[in-house]
Design an enzyme around this catalytic site. Structure first.
Site, PDB file in Angstrom:
ATOM      1  N   SER C 121       0.830  -1.204   0.000  1.00 48.66           N
ATOM      2  CA  SER C 121       0.000   0.000   0.000  1.00 48.66           C
ATOM      3  C   SER C 121       0.863   1.251   0.000  1.00 48.66           C
ATOM      4  CB  SER C 121      -0.937   0.013   1.211  1.00 48.66           C
ATOM      5  OG  SER C 121      -1.780   1.144   1.161  1.00 48.66           O
ATOM      6  N   LYS C 171      -4.410  -6.801   3.020  1.00 49.20           N
ATOM      7  CA  LYS C 171      -4.440  -5.792   1.959  1.00 49.20           C
ATOM      8  C   LYS C 171      -5.854  -5.663   1.403  1.00 49.20           C
ATOM      9  CE  LYS C 171      -3.162  -2.652  -0.882  1.00 49.20           C
ATOM     10  NZ  LYS C 171      -3.352  -2.945  -2.255  1.00 49.20           N
ATOM     11  N   HIS C 174      -7.846  -3.758   3.870  1.00 41.14           N
ATOM     12  CA  HIS C 174      -7.350  -2.380   3.770  1.00 41.14           C
ATOM     13  C   HIS C 174      -8.041  -1.666   2.617  1.00 41.14           C
ATOM     14  CE1 HIS C 174      -4.679   0.272   1.435  1.00 41.14           C
ATOM     15  NE2 HIS C 174      -4.163   0.688   2.574  1.00 41.14           N
ATOM     16  N   ASN C 175      -8.145  -2.323   1.496  1.00 38.18           N
ATOM     17  CA  ASN C 175      -8.787  -1.681   0.349  1.00 38.18           C
ATOM     18  C   ASN C 175     -10.284  -1.491   0.582  1.00 38.18           C
ATOM     19  OD1 ASN C 175      -6.233  -1.973  -0.762  1.00 38.18           O
ATOM     20  ND2 ASN C 175      -7.033  -2.408  -2.804  1.00 38.18           N
ATOM     21  N   GLU C 178     -10.528   1.487   2.546  1.00 37.50           N
ATOM     22  CA  GLU C 178     -10.222   2.602   1.639  1.00 37.50           C
ATOM     23  C   GLU C 178     -11.455   3.012   0.834  1.00 37.50           C
ATOM     24  OE1 GLU C 178      -6.552   1.893  -0.775  1.00 37.50           O
ATOM     25  OE2 GLU C 178      -7.896   2.349  -2.440  1.00 37.50           O
TER      26      GLU C 178
END
Lengths: 299, 299, 299, 299
Positions: C121, C171, C174-175, C178
């Site tokens: 990231s 990840k 995380h996205n 986001e």
């Protein structure tokens, strides 16, 4: 007509009654012998194995499966496959995933067996007295089994929907809509419940069931539920789900359809399974961190 | 019974027909003389002012307002108030905010006029042929006007809901539910539309209207709409709203009710009013900033 | 250290610069020779085949893949597999689905190759100047490659997350976060944009980036975007997505997590891809059916 | 500069320290004498009435209110109004509704008092050490009080936003964004928590705080919260709210902005206040009615 019926649970048992009352000669099988014996009194021919079921019928046979989606359907097909003959019709009337039904149809087609994926709606009472059927499979072969649907469905209550997969696809989306409609109705009653007015929910559901824009079977069922338990005090708000709503959302995402109502209806069901949530803890902790807002401590 | 009816738009005109066909002597008024003249042929007594309307009726009078919520209702009441006598009944059959109805009832009560807030559902056809009515006001006085509802409503299609405000509150929540149900149905059809199957939506709406769990008037209307325009090619997906959905969400928030389906149904209506969105621009710009993802440029 | 890097797109090229500036001897490969040649000027060793890449390195090798998730990663692994030796380390630094990474790790483990799924990231600038890395794989072997992360990450910007899959799982989530954060920020600016006030969005993003609770990199990027185009007039609000948000929602549903914000963020992206919607047409048609509400006709 | 500060709660007390440390001569008042006495040790001038506060200052005065929004702000203004002189500046640094601030500004303007609505962000630590300020009011008069913000804010951490209302409007929307960002982060951690992996949340929050796209103060606060209680076992997931999120959604609806993330964040907070829900009971009851699905009974 003569046919075989596999699976005598809530839905299958009622479908059997439906078929028998229309005069269809029905051989029935379930792992549990009890429901078959009860149906024998109504004219059914109970058998004690899939092999016996197949033997009861003459080719080209018609066999209706009403068993739990997933592995059970798969197992029944595996056992039936070597027993069936080209030209036989095998119907999955349960809630299988449409992609699985497409794969099964393709596989059975290689042996000459005609597969139909049939979405069955109308609940247990509909199964017994007249439901709604969405049918995917060969159009040509469908005409052979159409008389069954004419008898089992309410008037206008069946549809040849298209090739294999289309029946279960329609049923899946139907259930997605059902999730949304139920949650919409339920939110409405929660607003009534939190208001300062003192509504009689059974009466409200009744007036909304008669002449209003939101009238329909679900509202009638709400009236029935409130008639039994005026404030639903006896039950907890735990909303189980059995898969079709999730599949609808997954399918919507695969197709890049924005379907917020169906999605949120599903997510609120998941939310209802929790007494407390981790996301709630995180938000409460963050509020405490930046603003010193007090948290509710767990005992 | 004899009564006055103010407002002869789509809903009022149809209600007038409904009343006249049940033999009620109905004096009618609208700013536009045309609908009143048409109703005269069916036995109505058209008048050209509110004063004349009041004069047509003997105290204790019954007057039904079917005019746009908000300032129009307010103006009509202001003009009527000095003309009415203690014991008169004034009914607001439109979609007023329940808090406004409560305030108006209180104000009129000081002059001895009995106010009723009546939510009317069933659409234009229901207004004409038998609708659904949710009634807030004095229980005692209600018995005096109940015969009207017995004639105008479908069987079981009216409810004395409680004190003033409760009628319009119920109608507001009914509309919130309606938003959710419509959006749920609509999302379902969008999933069908984006799928690889080639469904006939009129047929789908028909099978879902007959015997299924999601059957109801809205699904029947979907069948009717698809019968006229198979893929709805002729209309744009602009979803207007007239207030009750927004009020339902505001009320839900005031009561701290989590009503995601009704809220999202409203928000998707707002979204549909936009060709492009500023939030979309911001997200696209951010993706470009951190990841170099290309944006779609506007011409 | 000495390592090989496969894939010199936006992210890979920047990672290469990052590695080279930290003094790591880096053999680089891409189907397009141009970026490798440019990197040669900065000390990289460009090669023209995966075989040559492997030959450039001595066992036990370290190879970092920075190629598009899905088939490309699969193809690269298939080609590399016979060339690698037991003890070699193969890193997937892209956005592969964590379940695929788990399967690949298991498969490579059979040949003695250590697989790492590394979520990267920080965007393109982070790749070049210091990003954030979430690392799944063997803890023991991780220590061997840790110096790479010490150099490529900002301080505290890497985490050994656990066994294979955990890096890409982190990840993915995380996205998902986001997506939600971006949509939240974007909705805020849309409210500003529709308000009667006349805000300067660049200034707003700046004050929110300095000292506020919502400060963070995304808000700084918003400031940067508004600095370039004050009202984002030049871009359309089309919000593309590349998979991880969808996977996050699918995973949430598999785990029965109610994640409405992440789900709605994704669905609004899908909505933004449409000029008009079928669900909108259905709702508009239904409103017309029951209430005679006018529709917007399409030309 | 010399100024008065009313309200020494968590935010006001910290602001006072901030002002004092920058050398501003600050008269302080709170209904509770304790915090003022503590501040006296740091150079503040504690007073025991609003009248004394006004007397401490020479016209044109600057007075900053940091008291609870709603009736308290109203009461303070009512009491101050007759004491103030034309040219005085009165600042509301709390979370008042922007429409109330606009009305108050208009009212005070008639007496020549300049009103400023100032949104204050950055939490309690920001108040003490440097926060973020969004300022609405007269541009010309603002220049007179700008030095205060230069000292209290972090660099670039204040913005003259526009006429009265714009400061509190910006703060309201800021809080709406904050709701969405917090819920997004929280959902992400819930997905981690329900997964099969065994993540250390403090470490995850740390790596996401360093170099990642989602880095920002809220993620740093998550790290801090997990450092204190690794799984947040000690707190319940009850998510209180104090009004600005609701106002943001109401404003979005007034402006017909589709803001699903902010709306859902708010609705999930309301959901968290309930142990059980009535909507859940209704859905469970309906499922039982049509499909015989078992319900969870309440004890």
């Amino acid at each position: 007509m003569k046919l075989g019926l596999i699976g005598l649970g809530k839905m299958g048992f009622n479908l059997a009654q439906n078929l028998l009352s229309s005069g269809h000669e029905t051989a029935v099988y379930d792992v549990d012998p009890a429901p078959g014996e009860r149906l024998a009194g109504k004219g059914a021919i109970p058998v004690r194995s899939l092999q016996k079921l197949v033997e009861q019928l003459e080719a080209p046979r018609i066999i209706w499966m009403m068993v739990p989606a997933g592995t059970v359907v798969g197992n029944v097909i595996s056992e039936l496959k070597p027993l069936l003959s080209p030209g036989d019709v095998l119907i999955d009337g349960g809630n299988s995933h449409y992609k699985e039904s497409m794969a099964r149809a393709k596989q059975l087609d290689e042996t000459g067996v005609h597969y139909f994926d049939v979405g069955t709606s109308g609940g247990t009472s509909g199964a017994a007295e007249g439901g709604s059927f969405m049918i995917g499979g060969s159009k040509e072969v469908f005409e052979r089994i159409e008389p069954l649907f004419q008898d089992m469905a309410v008037p206008k209550g069946y549809l040849y929907a298209g090739p294999n997969g289309s029946g279960h696809f329609l049923k899946m989306v139907h259930n997605g809509i059902e999730y949304g409609m139920m949650q919409a109705i339920a939110e409405g009653f929660e607003i009534l419940d939190k208001s300062d007015f003192d509504f009689n929910y059974e009466e409200v559901a009744r007036v909304w069931s008669n002449g209003s824009v939101v009238r329909g079977w679900l509202m009638e069922l709400a009236e029935s539920a409130f008639a039994k338990d005026a404030k639903l005090d006896g039950i907890k708000g735990v909303m189980q789900s059995s898969g079709e709503g999730k599949w609808t959302v997954e399918t919507a995402m695969d197709l890049q359809v924005s379907a917020p109502i169906i999605a949120m209806s599903l997510l609120m069901r998941y939310r209802s399974l929790e007494e407390d949530t981790f996301h709630g803890k995180v938000v409460a902790a963050l509020r405490n961190e930046f603003g010193g807002h007090s948290v509710v401590t767990s005992e």
